[in-house]
Structures are given as C-alpha cells and as structure tokens.
Design an enzyme around this catalytic site. Structure first.
Site, short mmCIF file in Angstrom:
data_model
loop_
_atom_site.label_atom_id
_atom_site.label_comp_id
_atom_site.label_asym_id
_atom_site.label_seq_id
_atom_site.Cartn_x
_atom_site.Cartn_y
_atom_site.Cartn_z
N ASP A 172 0.85 -1.20 0.00
CA ASP A 172 0.00 0.00 0.00
C ASP A 172 0.88 1.24 0.00
O ASP A 172 1.78 1.36 0.83
CB ASP A 172 -0.91 0.01 1.23
CG ASP A 172 -1.95 1.11 1.11
OD1 ASP A 172 -2.76 1.03 0.17
OD2 ASP A 172 -1.93 2.06 1.90
N ASP A 213 -25.58 17.17 36.23
CA ASP A 213 -24.20 17.03 36.74
C ASP A 213 -24.10 17.72 38.11
O ASP A 213 -25.07 18.37 38.56
CB ASP A 213 -23.19 17.62 35.74
CG ASP A 213 -21.88 16.82 35.76
OD1 ASP A 213 -21.40 16.48 36.86
OD2 ASP A 213 -21.34 16.53 34.68
N GLY A 248 -27.14 17.86 40.45
CA GLY A 248 -27.33 16.72 41.36
C GLY A 248 -26.18 15.75 41.24
O GLY A 248 -25.33 15.87 40.35
N ASP A 249 -26.17 14.76 42.17
CA ASP A 249 -25.12 13.75 42.20
C ASP A 249 -25.75 12.45 41.68
O ASP A 249 -26.72 11.96 42.28
CB ASP A 249 -24.65 13.60 43.65
CG ASP A 249 -23.56 12.55 43.80
OD1 ASP A 249 -23.50 11.64 42.95
OD2 ASP A 249 -22.79 12.65 44.77
N PHE A 250 -25.21 11.92 40.60
CA PHE A 250 -25.90 10.76 40.00
C PHE A 250 -25.82 9.49 40.85
O PHE A 250 -26.52 8.54 40.58
CB PHE A 250 -25.48 10.53 38.54
CG PHE A 250 -24.01 10.39 38.25
CD1 PHE A 250 -23.23 9.41 38.84
CD2 PHE A 250 -23.41 11.24 37.31
CE1 PHE A 250 -21.88 9.29 38.52
CE2 PHE A 250 -22.05 11.11 36.99
CZ PHE A 250 -21.29 10.13 37.61
N ARG A 298 -18.66 8.75 28.64
CA ARG A 298 -17.39 8.73 29.37
C ARG A 298 -17.61 8.76 30.88
O ARG A 298 -16.90 9.43 31.60
CB ARG A 298 -16.51 9.92 28.96
CG ARG A 298 -16.00 9.84 27.54
CD ARG A 298 -15.29 11.10 27.14
NE ARG A 298 -14.08 11.30 27.91
CZ ARG A 298 -12.85 11.06 27.46
NH1 ARG A 298 -12.66 10.64 26.25
NH2 ARG A 298 -11.80 11.27 28.21
C1 LIG Z 1 3.08 8.22 -5.72
C2 LIG Z 1 2.80 7.27 -6.87
C3 LIG Z 1 1.86 6.27 -6.75
N1 LIG Z 1 1.60 5.40 -7.82
C4 LIG Z 1 0.56 4.35 -7.68
O1 LIG Z 1 -0.41 4.70 -6.73
C5 LIG Z 1 -1.09 3.52 -6.33
C6 LIG Z 1 -1.25 3.58 -4.81
O2 LIG Z 1 -2.43 2.99 -4.43
P1 LIG Z 1 -2.52 1.63 -3.60
O3 LIG Z 1 -3.80 1.64 -2.86
O4 LIG Z 1 -1.28 1.41 -2.82
O5 LIG Z 1 -2.54 0.52 -4.74
P2 LIG Z 1 -3.63 0.20 -5.86
O6 LIG Z 1 -3.20 0.80 -7.15
O7 LIG Z 1 -5.02 0.56 -5.39
O8 LIG Z 1 -3.52 -1.35 -5.99
P3 LIG Z 1 -3.83 -2.48 -4.88
O9 LIG Z 1 -2.50 -3.02 -4.48
O10 LIG Z 1 -4.68 -3.50 -5.57
O11 LIG Z 1 -4.55 -1.86 -3.72
C7 LIG Z 1 -0.22 2.34 -6.73
O12 LIG Z 1 -0.83 1.68 -7.82
C8 LIG Z 1 1.09 3.00 -7.18
O13 LIG Z 1 1.70 2.25 -8.20
C9 LIG Z 1 2.27 5.54 -9.01
O14 LIG Z 1 2.01 4.80 -9.97
N2 LIG Z 1 3.24 6.51 -9.10
C10 LIG Z 1 3.54 7.39 -8.10
O15 LIG Z 1 4.41 8.26 -8.26
#
Ligand SMILES: Cc1cn([C@@H]2O[C@H](COP(=O)(O)OP(=O)(O)OP(=O)(O)O)[C@@H](O)[C@H]2O)c(=O)[nH]c1=O
Length: 621
Positions: A88, A482, A508-510, A525
């Site tokens: 990611d 409260d 009041g005091d609960f 809370r």
């Molecule tokens: C900064 C930057 C990002 N990316 C793309 O951005 C997506 C990030 O999104 P992700 O959620 O990590 O991935 P996804 O594309 O949704 O694919 P998945 O892994 O299926 O979630 C990926 O694609 C990366 O290459 C580029 O191609 N070039 C760049 O310079």
C-alpha cells in the site's frame, strides 16, 4: 537467471501478488519474480487516526490486502498459495495522508497541497507465508515500510489542470505518477525511486534475505555490516533446503583463507574481515526507537500549546523564531529547537520566511477553534503527565496515583482531585469538552434516536453532546445532569444557538440524587471512571428511572474483545488505572453489564475516533 539471487528462493513457490497495480506487477516481474496476480478486495478504509504513524497505517492496509487474498484463495481454491505479497502506497504532507483522489477536484486539492513542497511517500509491504493444516489456513506475516522524500516544483494552475485532465492522477496515491508525466513535477527525490512508483524492491529483497537466511546466533554475536543485501551463497547452507549450491559458500570461505594467509593485517584482522562479509543485521528497531522517545514528542507538542505558539501563528504570515520567542517570552535558542521539532512533526511549516501553522495546527492546536484540542492537551500536560510519572506505582498497587501527586489521601476522587479548585475544575471541563466535541456529531447520528422526545445526559458536563443531540433531533428536550459546581460553570461553554431552548441544566449527584425523568439516558465517558460495583450502582439507578422501551446510550472508547489491537483504547485503559477507579471495557463486557440491569437489544457502533457508541433498550422486568 535473476540478478538478486534471493528472488530465486521464491521461484519454486506459488507466489501471489495481491495487487491490481500495474506498476507493482511490472517492478516485480522485471526483477525476475514469477507470480500470479489476484487483486485484493480489502476496502482501504482503516481508521487512519488510530495509527500512531502513517507507515503503521500503510503496513496494516498492506497486510489486510494480502490476508484477504490468502483467505479467499484458501477457501475457494484448494491449493493455498505459499506466499502472498500485499502493498500500500500513501503520500503524507503536513500531517495528512493522501491516497488515490476520488475525482478531479480531489486531485486538484492534493496536487496544490504538494506544490512547491517536500512530502513523503510511504509504501507498506506485507509478505504473508501461508500453510494449510487440517484445512485451516495458517499465516505468518512479515511486514516493513519504506519512506522516500519527494519535492515538487511550484505548480501553476494551468499546469495543474493540464496534468489532471491527462487522467494520470486518478489511480495513483497523492494524485501523481512519478514514472510518467508526473515526473515533470518533481524537483528532487531522496530515497528509493521504485518505492514512490509503488514497490520498494530493494527493501523487499533485504526482507527476503532476513526471512530465508536468518543469521546464526554466532553471526549475531559478531560485528555486523549495515544495510546490505548479502549474496545468497554466503548463507546457502544455513536454512533453506531448496537452496542450490554449496559451491558459492566454498568460494567465500576460500577468499577468507586467502586473506588470512596473505597476512595483510594479521590473522585476527583477516578473520574479522571474513566474518563481516558473512554477517547480517537484525532488523533495525525503528519502531522501538520511536516508542522510546515518544514521550518527548508529546511533551514538545504540549509545551508549544502551553506557550500558545499555535495561537500566535494562527492565520498569520510566517514569523521568525526570534519574534515568536520575544512575543511569548522565551529564549530564542530554546524556541528555535521547539519550533523545529514541531515542524518535523508536521505541526508547523518551516520556510525561509519563518514558521507558520499547518492546517492541523490552525484547526486543532490553537485554543480558540471550534474543534480545538487545547483543553485536552492542557489536561494531559498539567495532570496526566504528572500522574504517569507514578505509573510503576500504579501497576504495582493497581490503584490511581492522585494521592502521590497531591501528597494527601483522596477520599472522593472527583471532589478531591479533579474539582479541588475552580481552576482544576475548569481545566477538566475544557478537556472533556474538547474530546466530546470531536465526536459528538457522529455519536448523535450513530443511531436513529428520533423516537425519543426527551433525553438526560447523566454527567453531561458542559453540554457538548446535549447540544449535538438537540441539533440532530429538533423534537428532543435534553437535560444535562451534573454536580452543582459543574452546572455553575457549564454556562461558559454554551454559545447562543437556536437549540438552546431544548437544553436544560439540572444539578445533582448521579450516585445519590433522583435522576431527571427521560425516555433516553446518556452516559458519555462515565462508566469508564468506575469499578464494576459502582457501575452496577449507577446502572441500577438509571434502570429504575426507565420505563420499558426507554433507551440507554453509552458512549465510551471500546476495547477489542481480546484486548489486543485497539491501541488507543488499551492506552486509555492504562490511563484510567493511573487516574481513576475504572477501566475501559469491550462491547461484550458492556453487554453483560447492561443485560444484568434489564437493557437488551444491544447495538454497537464503532465510530473510529476517540469514542464509540452502544444503544440498548429497557425491557419490562
Ligand atoms: C506516488 C505514486 C503512486 N503510484 C501508484 O499509486 C497507487 C497507490 O495505491 P494503492 O492503494 O497502494 O494501490 P492500488 O493501485 O489501489 O492497488 P492495490 O495493491 O490493488 O490496492 C499504486 O498503484 C502506485 O503504483 C504511481 O504509480 N506513481 C507514483 O508516483
């Protein structure tokens, strides 16, 4: 033939890339990896606020993507994959996490934020090793992240829109693709370029080395060489039976012998040299180091708030450290260091013109904003911080530590500690007000409460939640109940609003006084301050005041049932140990307590912020 031999370790395995990103597929196939592509269906909707760091969020999302694919393939496919790789990529700037833009306007917002500034690109990667035992999927997850800093040039409006209309930003984190047209926006890159594109190949190879060639204990005892991808043959005979070849290992030994015989710098030096090439590092403890020093970051933030630095800079032009220091009456050298760390934490912006607030600081750290967290920050600085110096005592004794801080016995927790003077009472109220305000709107709309025409917020303090209930349900009359001292000060927190006529304050005091009658009772809370016996006492008093069909809305931070992952709630439970007689509880624990007092149809909504909500209905005995 592959360049990085450790990639070869995966060649005989069923490897799955849990990603739809064409860039990741290209990077990994260019590296010689053979894999299937099964895009993950995991919805990227984790609560960002619950992660201490942006890369924590990226790693968890990567892990969830990979685990979703591993589980799906295990269930649907009789052949479980051996390895699933998830990733990611996120962009962070000024404390904000940017993912893929949802539309062109969103892309515009992202790119204009990045214009002329440096930002970080984090990719979290999860390598999930799977095995199937008696039809059960067993997974072992190894995860890591990589950070690259990217600086953009100043982007003109025209260039920005032209780039957006090219369509390139839409499927990319931060709204740009460094590998294509977006490369023209980039002034400099510090770190791994491929990490920005979507996959940190170099770090991935190092991670595979760690997994497939773990160091022997004797290797760890010796001196280690940093940050290298050791040649596979160095470790070939150590751990992986699939490995091909003792030959390279012999070659390596041979070269050591040669050096030793040559007597270049004596036998010992040659041996040391020899070992250096054979050794590898344990993983660098980045997260641990952050935890070790985390308290300093909190205190720096608290101090800047206390000195009203963010008030001074709110919506103002940048100011130099010396000007800020003279306005808040501090040393220049001290102020400069404080401002620098605040900038590094993403709370301030630092440019040649001086320091200015980020949006986060304007919104949350200046003391006068609608959603200001100044109140809770001062509470943490002036009270919690001091109490936590006695954490060890609290753990040993299992009790709060106000007596140590005050140097006297505490009979009544609230009267003796929190409300001991008008100042401490007001500080406490400000803290509660800022926390409740942050989520009051989500709490009021977590359930449809329109069937209740009256509500009583028991221990409702400043009336922050009452106001939101009144706004959301114009037919509802809300009583804030409260202690008299609190009700007296609550008026300070009530802005003149149309719904003021719907809100009443009762003193009041609960634990002692009759509760005002209502169709819906709210405990926000409150229960987390008390041990089970007092919780039972309070719930039985609320239950007695309820007619069948009446509702009870509990608002608390919820622990997960295993008390394992809800980090913020777990930390608050520790906080409750140090400061109160209570603790945080899980939905299951609250359900048991509620059912014992005749409240059923328990519904739980996780709001993903600092508070969650539970609604239960009183049934006839
Ligand atoms: C900064 C930057 C990002 N990316 C793309 O951005 C997506 C990030 O999104 P992700 O959620 O990590 O991935 P996804 O594309 O949704 O694919 P998945 O892994 O299926 O979630 C990926 O694609 C990366 O290459 C580029 O191609 N070039 C760049 O310079």
């Amino acid at each position: 033939m592959v360049l990085c031999p450790v990639i070869g370790k995966l060649l005989h395995k069923r490897v799955v890339l849990a990603s739809a990103s064409p860039r990741r597929q290209e990077i990994l196939s260019n590296a010689g990896l053979r894999f299937e592509v099964v895009p993950s269906k995991f919805k990227e909707k984790l609560d960002k606020a619950s992660f201490a760091t942006p890369y924590g969020y990226a790693m968890e999302t990567a892990k969830q993507k990979a685990l979703e694919v591993a589980n799906r393939m295990h269930q649907k496919d009789l052949r479980t994959p051996d390895v699933v790789i998830g990733a990611d990529t996120i962009v962070t700037v000024g404390g904000l996490i940017l993912e893929k833009p949802v539309d062109k306007q969103d892309a515009y917002r992202m790119l204009s934020r990045l214009s002329g500034r440096e930002h970080s690109v984090f990719t979290g990667v999860a390598i999930v090793h799977c095995s199937s035992k008696e039809h059960q999927l067993d997974t072992r997850v190894s995860e890591f992240y990589e950070e690259t800093k990217v600086k953009f040039s100043e982007l003109s409006e025209e260039l920005l829109w032209e780039y957006i209309h090219s369509g390139e930003p839409m499927d990319k984190a931060g709204g740009y693709g460094i590998q294509a047209l977006g490369g023209m926006l980039v002034e400099s890159v510090h770190g791994d370029f491929l990490n920005v594109v979507g996959f940190p190949l170099n770090h991935f190879c190092k991670q595979l080395v760690k997994l497939y060639y773990p160091p022997r204990p004797e290797d760890l005892r010796r001196r280690v060489k940093h940050n290298s991808i050791p040649a596979v043959d160095t470790f070939e005979d150590l751990s992986d039976v699939e490995g091909s070849g003792s030959e390279p290992a012999q070659r390596d030994t041979g070269s050591c012998d040669e050096k030793a015989q040559a007597g270049e710098a004596g036998q010992a030096a040659a041996e040391a040299e020899c070992h250096r090439t054979q050794e590898t590092l344990p993983p660098f403890p980045t997260r641990l180091l952050e935890l070790i020093d985390g308290f300093m970051l909190s205190k720096a933030l608290f101090t800047a708030c206390k000195l009203k630095v963010f008030d001074l800079l709110k919506d103002e032009a940048p100011q130099k450290a010396a000007d800020i220091a003279s306005k808040v009456d501090t040393s220049v050298c001290g102020m400069e260091r404080l401002l620098n760390i605040c900038a590094a934490m993403g709370l301030l912006e630092k440019t040649e013109q001086g320091y200015s607030n980020t949006e986060t600081a304007n919104l949350y750290l200046a003391s006068d904003g609608e959603y200001s967290l100044h109140g809770i920050i001062m509470h943490k600085n002036d009270l919690t911080w001091n109490l936590f110096t006695y954490l060890e005592f609290a753990i040993r004794e299992g009790t709060h530590q106000h007596h140590r801080l005050l140097g006297k016995k505490v009979e009544d927790l609230f009267q003796d500690a929190y409300y001991q003077s008008p100042e401490t009472r007001l500080r406490f109220m400000r803290a509660m007000h800022s926390m409740v305000k942050l989520t009051a709107c989500q709490v009021a709309t977590a359930f449809d409460l329109s069937r209740f025409s009256s509500a009583c917020d028991v221990g409702g303090c400043t009336g922050a939640l009452a106001r939101e209930l009144a706004r959301e349900y114009p037919r509802m009359q809300v009583t804030v109940f409260d202690l008299p001292d609190i009700i007296e000060l609550a008026a300070h927190f009530q802005p003149a609003r149309p719904q003021a006529a719907q809100i009443h304050f009762a003193a009041g005091d609960f634990f002692r006084d009759p509760l005002p009658s209502a169709e819906l009772y709210v405990l926000c809370r409150i229960l987390h301050d008390w041990p089970d016996d007092k919780v039972h006492k309070l719930l039985s008093r609320v239950a007695e005041s309820c007619k069948p069909g009446a509702g009870l809305l509990l608002v608390e931070m919820l622990l997960d049932e295993e008390k394992r992952v809800a980090q913020r709630a777990l930390m608050q439970s520790l906080d409750m140990l140090v400061q109160t007689e209570g603790r945080e509880r899980s939905p299951g624990e609250y359900q048991c307590l509620l059912e014992l007092h005749g409240f059923h149809q328990v519904q739980v909504v996780h709001l993903g912020g600092v508070l969650d909500a539970i609604l239960a209905t009183k049934v006839a005995p």
